[in-house]
Design a protein around this motif. Structure first.
Motif, PDB file in Angstrom:
ATOM      1  N   UNK A  10      43.766  38.925  41.641  1.00  6.63           N
ATOM      2  CA  UNK A  10      45.055  39.919  42.561  1.00  6.63           C
ATOM      3  C   UNK A  10      44.126  41.491  42.521  1.00  6.63           C
ATOM      4  N   UNK A  11      43.744  41.608  41.195  1.00  7.84           N
ATOM      5  CA  UNK A  11      42.688  42.884  41.054  1.00  7.84           C
ATOM      6  C   UNK A  11      40.797  42.762  42.024  1.00  7.84           C
ATOM      7  N   UNK A  24      38.302  40.125  50.245  1.00  2.00           N
ATOM      8  CA  UNK A  24      38.297  41.106  51.713  1.00  2.00           C
ATOM      9  C   UNK A  24      36.781  40.372  52.409  1.00  2.00           C
ATOM     10  N   UNK A  25      36.198  41.500  51.725  1.00  2.00           N
ATOM     11  CA  UNK A  25      34.326  41.670  51.947  1.00  2.00           C
ATOM     12  C   UNK A  25      33.578  40.468  52.553  1.00  2.00           C
ATOM     13  N   UNK A  70      47.957  45.350  52.644  1.00  2.00           N
ATOM     14  CA  UNK A  70      46.572  44.755  53.669  1.00  2.00           C
ATOM     15  C   UNK A  70      45.690  46.138  53.483  1.00  2.00           C
ATOM     16  N   UNK A  71      46.810  47.530  53.587  1.00  2.00           N
ATOM     17  CA  UNK A  71      46.376  48.696  53.487  1.00  2.00           C
ATOM     18  C   UNK A  71      46.305  49.062  51.777  1.00  2.00           C
ATOM     19  N   UNK A  72      47.064  48.285  51.151  1.00  2.00           N
ATOM     20  CA  UNK A  72      46.424  48.480  49.417  1.00  2.00           C
ATOM     21  C   UNK A  72      44.958  48.049  49.192  1.00  2.00           C
ATOM     22  N   UNK A  73      44.681  46.513  49.797  1.00  2.00           N
ATOM     23  CA  UNK A  73      43.382  45.668  49.922  1.00  2.00           C
ATOM     24  C   UNK A  73      42.598  46.410  49.902  1.00  2.00           C
ATOM     25  N   UNK A  74      42.039  46.359  51.238  1.00  2.00           N
ATOM     26  CA  UNK A  74      41.612  47.513  52.075  1.00  2.00           C
ATOM     27  C   UNK A  74      40.783  48.617  51.532  1.00  2.00           C
ATOM     28  N   UNK A  75      41.726  49.276  50.692  1.00  2.00           N
ATOM     29  CA  UNK A  75      41.351  50.574  50.069  1.00  2.00           C
ATOM     30  C   UNK A  75      41.427  50.445  49.094  1.00  2.00           C
ATOM     31  N   UNK A  76      40.650  49.053  48.412  1.00  2.00           N
ATOM     32  CA  UNK A  76      40.276  49.244  47.042  1.00  2.00           C
ATOM     33  C   UNK A  76      41.725  49.044  45.778  1.00  2.00           C
ATOM     34  N   UNK A  77      43.039  49.691  46.084  1.00  2.00           N
ATOM     35  CA  UNK A  77      44.010  49.790  44.776  1.00  2.00           C
ATOM     36  C   UNK A  77      44.535  48.499  44.791  1.00  2.00           C
ATOM     37  N   UNK A  78      43.840  47.596  44.652  1.00  2.00           N
ATOM     38  CA  UNK A  78      44.835  46.157  43.888  1.00  2.00           C
ATOM     39  C   UNK A  78      45.002  46.001  42.344  1.00  2.00           C
ATOM     40  N   UNK A  79      45.576  46.825  42.008  1.00  2.00           N
ATOM     41  CA  UNK A  79      46.276  46.902  40.861  1.00  2.00           C
ATOM     42  C   UNK A  79      47.607  48.075  40.341  1.00  2.00           C
ATOM     43  N   UNK A  80      48.201  47.938  39.804  1.00  2.00           N
ATOM     44  CA  UNK A  80      48.895  49.202  39.429  1.00  2.00           C
ATOM     45  C   UNK A  80      50.069  48.955  39.515  1.00  2.00           C
ATOM     46  N   UNK A  81      51.519  49.755  39.485  1.00  2.00           N
ATOM     47  CA  UNK A  81      52.829  48.978  39.232  1.00  2.00           C
ATOM     48  C   UNK A  81      53.193  48.580  41.716  1.00  2.00           C
ATOM     49  N   UNK A  82      52.449  49.644  42.116  1.00  2.00           N
ATOM     50  CA  UNK A  82      52.798  49.963  43.612  1.00  2.00           C
ATOM     51  C   UNK A  82      51.776  48.599  43.591  1.00  2.00           C
ATOM     52  N   UNK A  95      51.095  37.105  56.743  1.00  2.00           N
ATOM     53  CA  UNK A  95      49.962  37.210  57.481  1.00  2.00           C
ATOM     54  C   UNK A  95      50.035  38.660  57.825  1.00  2.00           C
ATOM     55  N   UNK A  96      49.199  39.213  58.255  1.00  2.00           N
ATOM     56  CA  UNK A  96      49.525  41.158  58.838  1.00  2.00           C
ATOM     57  C   UNK A  96      48.152  41.438  60.084  1.00  2.00           C
ATOM     58  N   UNK A  97      47.659  42.841  60.285  1.00  2.00           N
ATOM     59  CA  UNK A  97      46.973  43.723  60.401  1.00  2.00           C
ATOM     60  C   UNK A  97      46.534  44.337  59.297  1.00  2.00           C
ATOM     61  N   UNK A  98      45.003  44.217  58.961  1.00  2.00           N
ATOM     62  CA  UNK A  98      44.528  45.612  58.660  1.00  2.00           C
ATOM     63  C   UNK A  98      44.439  47.119  58.438  1.00  2.00           C
TER      64      UNK A  98
END
Length: 504
Positions: A375-376, A382-383, A265-277, A326-329
């Protein structure tokens, strides 16, 4: 057993704070422990209610105490046993409320455990164990050993229930959550809908025992036997302890999964929805990298985001198909990434959501669901979910509800997701003096505008509905145009005014 019998047990050291003799002569049918502010749906007639008073704090209003005690009185509880450990003593306001609602009140010293009280009640109800073969009333040693082995081997709860009750003939037993989700059942137990399960928990039929642990209000577990005498109380309590151990192990195993979810969720909120990580984060949560997803965002009263995350996870578990995390943003909002199946995520939330809200009715509970995204594009999802959440809050600010972007099919539903301050500013700016309704003439013009737009700009139908001459309607519309600066012969200006009316 009666209430006054319990007071005579020196080992418990209980103290009667208030209770008249007719109340103390009531027969005790069972015991339940609760620290919910409104425990009504979990209480059964004749039960002793044990409470550590965690739900109360010094300075709380009398109404809060009265709600709790009234729930006991309405359910026919035989007495309230209040623990002294949390506050040092039982508060006077609780004594006064019990006297007013005619509920016997007994204080429990810190050195006396609730389990000791529960065992005392059930042992008295089933007879003195010292006079009977213990094997008839305790879990057999070989069954205990087998259950310990199953726990060590990470057996599923269905297997635990099956083995635990097999020596009793396999009675119908369910492991249920407070929202009616069936966690497990014995082979002889028929499948239940969530609605049926909730009715079983609240109807006072059979035997229900809450599983010990530290769950929130949305995900408490209960053992429920359809037959009230299908298992001796001591056996049932020992089985409940096994299930409590299983749940403790589940919570421990879920800690790593939760860390993985929060990282995703940290990556989704940051817009980093791509790459190996990002691919690794999806994999760690058990989600496919090439799948379609929906994002769900949930909010309660804003004070306990962790409880909201538990509520969201419990709601999603009612649909066993789509995998989810499910978790916290980062900002503290509860959220989930759900694998999108053949059906939208919204119907999966609609059924359990009212049951979740009933577990904590004083706290508003809302959720917003995005449309399907790759996924990307999870940040976009989220928005969308946040916008849908705002629409759900707008529709029932003090209640509960779920909204999906799939439902935003009208201008009104679209505008419902706009922040209230923005809607108010837009409406005031577009309607101008009409929005303030400072005079009778302005209110009259506002009514004319509403009818005129509702009748798609028909002069004749507007005049007919308002019982006016058509020339009068023409005059009023000219006044509206002059005050708002809009031309009601233009479609875009009509839409502006219609939107402004919807935003009021």
């Amino acid at each position: 057993m009666h209430v006054h019998d319990l007071l005579q047990l020196d080992a418990l050291d209980l103290t009667l704070l208030w209770g008249e003799e007719p109340l103390l002569a009531q027969e005790v049918s069972g015991v339940t422990a609760t620290d919910l502010e409104d425990p009504a749906r979990f209480l059964q007639p004749g039960e002793l209610v044990l409470s550590g008073l965690v739900w109360w704090a010094p300075g709380d209003e009398r109404e809060k105490v009265d709600r709790f005690v009234a729930a006991l009185a309405d359910s026919g509880a035989s007495a309230l046993l209040a623990g002294e450990e949390t506050h040092g003593k039982v508060p006077d306001v609780l004594v006064e409320s019990c006297r007013a609602h005619r509920v016997a009140l007994v204080s429990v010293p810190a050195r006396t455990t609730f389990r000791a009280i529960t065992e005392a009640v059930y042992l008295r109800r089933w007879g003195d164990l010292s006079r009977r073969p213990a094997g008839h009333y305790a879990l057999p040693e070989n069954v205990r050993n087998e259950l310990a082995g199953l726990l060590a081997g990470d057996a599923a709860p269905d297997a635990l229930l099956d083995r635990a009750f097999a020596h009793l003939g396999g009675p119908a037993c369910y492991l249920l959550t407070a929202t009616g989700r069936t966690v497990a059942r014995t082979p002889g137990a028929l499948e239940l809908t969530a609605r049926q399960a909730r009715r079983y928990l609240t109807a006072g039929v059979g035997n229900t025992l809450r599983i010990e642990g530290d769950p929130g209000p949305y995900d408490a577990w209960f053992l429920h036997l359809r037959g009230a005498d299908d298992a001796p109380p001591r056996v049932l309590h020992e089985i409940a302890e096994v299930i409590a151990q299983y749940r403790h192990h589940e919570v421990a195993r879920g800690t790593a999964a939760r860390r993985a979810t929060d990282a995703l969720l940290d990556l989704v909120a940051a817009g980093a929805a791509e790459g190996t990580a990002f691919d690794a984060a999806l994999y760690a949560c058990g989600l496919p990298a090439d799948g379609a997803f929906r994002v769900v965002v949930a909010a309660s009263d804003g004070t306990e985001p962790e409880q909201t995350a538990r509520a969201l996870a419990e709601a999603l578990r009612h649909s066993p198909g789509p995998p989810f995390a499910a978790g916290l943003l980062p900002g503290g909002d509860a959220a989930a990434v759900v694998t999108d199946g053949d059906e939208a995520a919204t119907p999966a939330l609609d059924e359990p959501w009212p049951a979740l809200h009933a577990c904590r009715p004083q706290a508003p509970l809302h959720a917003g669901v995005s449309g399907p995204v790759a996924a990307a594009d999870l940040n976009s999802g989220l928005e969308q979910a946040r916008y849908a959440l705002a629409a759900a809050r707008s529709a029932a600010p003090e209640g509960a509800g779920v909204s999906s972007v799939d439902e935003l099919a009208t201008l009104g539903s679209l505008l419902s997701g706009v922040p209230g301050e923005v809607r108010t500013a837009f409406s005031s700016r577009v309607l101008g003096p009409l929005s303030r309704g400072g005079s009778a003439s302005h209110r009259m013009l506002m009514e004319t505008l509403e009818v005129f737009l509702a009748q798609h700009g028909s002069w004749a139908r507007t005049a007919e509905i308002l019982h006016l001459h058509v020339n009068t309607v023409h005059y009023r519309v000219q006044r509206i145009e002059a005050l708002t600066g809009r031309d009601l012969s233009r479609l875009d200006h009509k839409l502006d005014l219609h939107a402004a009316l919807l935003c009021r």
